[in-house]
Enzyme design. Structure first.
Site, PDB file in Angstrom:
ATOM      1  N   ARG A 268      23.121  43.236 -39.651  1.00 47.68           N
ATOM      2  CA  ARG A 268      21.992  42.717 -40.084  1.00 47.68           C
ATOM      3  C   ARG A 268      21.070  42.349 -39.663  1.00 47.68           C
ATOM      4  O   ARG A 268      18.917  43.062 -40.624  1.00 47.68           O
ATOM      5  CB  ARG A 268      22.587  41.441 -41.314  1.00 47.68           C
TER       6      ARG A 268
ATOM      7  N   SER B 170      28.644  34.520 -44.874  1.00 45.97           N
ATOM      8  CA  SER B 170      27.921  34.498 -43.212  1.00 45.97           C
ATOM      9  C   SER B 170      27.895  33.187 -43.314  1.00 45.97           C
ATOM     10  O   SER B 170      29.142  32.915 -42.116  1.00 45.97           O
ATOM     11  CB  SER B 170      26.997  35.373 -42.864  1.00 45.97           C
TER      12      SER B 170
ATOM     13  N   HIS C 108      24.342  22.718 -43.666  1.00 45.95           N
ATOM     14  CA  HIS C 108      23.398  23.493 -43.128  1.00 45.95           C
ATOM     15  C   HIS C 108      22.558  23.955 -44.574  1.00 45.95           C
ATOM     16  O   HIS C 108      22.613  24.126 -44.751  1.00 45.95           O
ATOM     17  CB  HIS C 108      24.472  24.708 -42.801  1.00 45.95           C
TER      18      HIS C 108
ATOM     19  N   LYS D 240      31.860  30.747 -41.695  1.00 45.92           N
ATOM     20  CA  LYS D 240      31.175  29.567 -40.000  1.00 45.92           C
ATOM     21  C   LYS D 240      32.046  28.425 -40.635  1.00 45.92           C
ATOM     22  O   LYS D 240      32.608  27.156 -39.722  1.00 45.92           O
ATOM     23  CB  LYS D 240      30.640  29.694 -39.772  1.00 45.92           C
TER      24      LYS D 240
HETATM   25  N1  URA Z   1      22.349  31.921 -41.591  1.00 50.04           N
HETATM   26  C1  URA Z   1      23.685  32.506 -41.986  1.00 50.04           C
HETATM   27  O1  URA Z   1      24.586  31.798 -40.791  1.00 50.04           O
HETATM   28  N2  URA Z   1      23.325  34.219 -42.767  1.00 50.04           N
HETATM   29  C2  URA Z   1      23.161  34.453 -43.161  1.00 50.04           C
HETATM   30  O2  URA Z   1      23.379  35.474 -43.186  1.00 50.04           O
HETATM   31  C3  URA Z   1      21.756  33.830 -43.114  1.00 50.04           C
HETATM   32  C4  URA Z   1      21.332  32.374 -42.806  1.00 50.04           C
END
Ligand code: URA
Length: 436
Positions: free
Chosen positions: A168, A183, A82, A187
């Site tokens: 946000r 965040s 990621h 995921k």
């Molecule tokens: N990418 C994400 O998935 N969340 C964030 O808060 C910032 C970048």
């Protein structure tokens, strides 16, 4: 629980308990906390921050706010990558099929573009027919069949992040280390990966502009990933200029295909970073004993054409037209182009990634708010990068656009992005630091 008391506690620098954080997430996804109150809480977090304990609890609580993919009995190491977001960052398009070719199972749940940063889902959707909305069973079956699936967060997956991230992005509360960490990791936990390589971007086109801020985020991500039971390694990488030579969805797919086909003349930084991150995935997942061996395996998978073949299989499995690989003319094409030339001769000192990302948005390649629609063919091709010599009036960028594009705004942003110097700048170091 009275949410106002939690806002006041955070405002005054207090630490929230696990029960308070769990309660807050539950109430928010049930619609029992209004967005204006949550915005106030988020702003308090921007100022006061979150402790490691609060961040770990928030991550877990968000991951558990919805459905989770269970990939535990798929044979093979589950590993994902990621990036914290950048301009021209199409690494995932190359790396996911590449890592799968090298024996990893890559369950990649990605995001969309927002502001000046691009999103993998938008790039994939520029491939005619490509579907990113995969259900749990489809996702699993595809991983079993070809070792790679690239999809969107389902409606049921991490609903807390879906709601919070949206809020946000509208309230100036993205760039806080604990919130970004929770965040991203919530995921990744929900998608069922066991190992995770993170590319923390730093520079003008990244959320983290300085090395100090990027280090803070990298350390936090590493600590919380380990606490959450993920194997994790992190690279801090440069994002002062766009990665590769294209910014914009179908243009980036075209560049990814070129690199996987062995054509890297103008994309050396993209190829180098893809190989570095893939090698990290191979080491972390146990497919390779050493980074150098991982690099060798990844290079071989490109040179043999197998990674490109796997990209074709991925496209076909998700409903896209795999013939784009042999015929990039099947990708969306812009009706108009505008060439931007250099105002003077000299060495290119800076190609400001933020301004180039803003220019791409003005052309329709990105969105300012989630509801904005995209032009899949719009974007920018860079004919030169930092450290190259350029002559006066030489074209250094081509804009691709449709009738709705704000070309004037895009060219103004691009002109401001370019700095030329009589002195040759120092070579850019792509990978700044690693964790662990
Ligand atoms: N990418 C994400 O998935 N969340 C964030 O808060 C910032 C970048």
């Amino acid at each position: 629980m009275v949410f106002l008391e939690l806002i006041e506690k955070k405002r005054d620098g207090g630490e929230l308990s696990a029960a308070e954080i769990d309660g807050m997430i539950g109430m928010y996804i049930d619609g029992d906390i209004a967005d204006y109150q949550m915005s106030s809480f988020l702003m308090a977090v921007m100022w006061r921050g979150l402790t490691n304990t609060e961040t770990a609890t928030l991550t877990q609580s968000m991951a558990e706010s919805g459905a989770r993919f269970d990939l535990s009995n798929l044979p093979g190491p589950k590993v994902d990558k990621h990036s914290t977001g950048g301009v021209g960052d199409k690494v995932s398009l190359l790396l996911a099929p590449l890592a799968a070719t090298c024996g990893c199972i890559v369950p990649m749940v990605s995001g969309r573009s927002l502001g000046h940063t691009g999103g993998t889902l938008d790039k994939l959707e520029s491939i005619p027919g490509f579907q990113v909305d995969l259900g749990h069973d489809e996702f699993r079956k595809q991983l079993e069949a070809i070792g790679v699936a690239m999809g969107a967060q389902t409606k049921k997956m991490v609903p807390a992040d879906r709601k919070l991230y949206e809020l946000r992005s509208l309230t100036g509360t993205i760039a806080e280390t604990g919130l970004i960490t929770a965040s991203i990791l919530s995921k990744k936990i929900a998608e069922g990966t066991e190992s995770l390589v993170l590319d923390v971007k730093m520079g003008s086109g990244a959320f983290m502009q300085s090395l100090e801020d990027a280090r803070q985020l990298a350390d936090r991500l590493h600590q919380i990933a380990i606490l959450s039971g993920l194997r994790c390694s992190i690279l801090i990488t440069e994002m002062d200029q766009p990665l590769g030579c294209t910014v914009g969805n179908s243009l980036e797919v075209r560049e990814a295909i070129a690199v996987l086909s062995g054509d890297t003349e103008r994309s050396t930084d993209l190829k180098e970073l893809t190989l570095e991150l893939t090698a990290e995935m191979l080491v972390l997942s146990g497919r390779s004993e050493a980074h150098s061996h991982g690099l060798h395996l990844a290079r071989e998978a490109i040179e043999s054409g197998k990674a490109l073949e796997r990209f074709g299989e991925l496209i076909e499995a998700q409903g896209g037209n795999p013939r784009i690989i042999d015929n990039i003319g099947l990708l969306p094409q812009s009706p108009h182009t505008t060439v931007v030339t250099a105002p003077s001769e000299g060495w290119i000192m800076c190609l400001d990634a933020r301004l180039i990302g803003d220019a791409a948005v003005a052309l329709g390649a990105g969105r300012l708010v989630r509801s904005d629609s995209l032009d899949p063919a719009a974007g920018i091709e860079l004919h030169a990068k930092c450290g190259h010599w350029i002559n006066r009036d030489e074209p250094w960028a081509t804009l691709y656009h449709g009738p709705g594009a704000d070309v004037r705004r895009a060219t103004t942003k691009l002109s401001a992005a370019l700095s030329i110097s009589p002195e040759k700048p120092a070579a850019i170091q792509l990978v700044k630091e690693r964790r662990p």
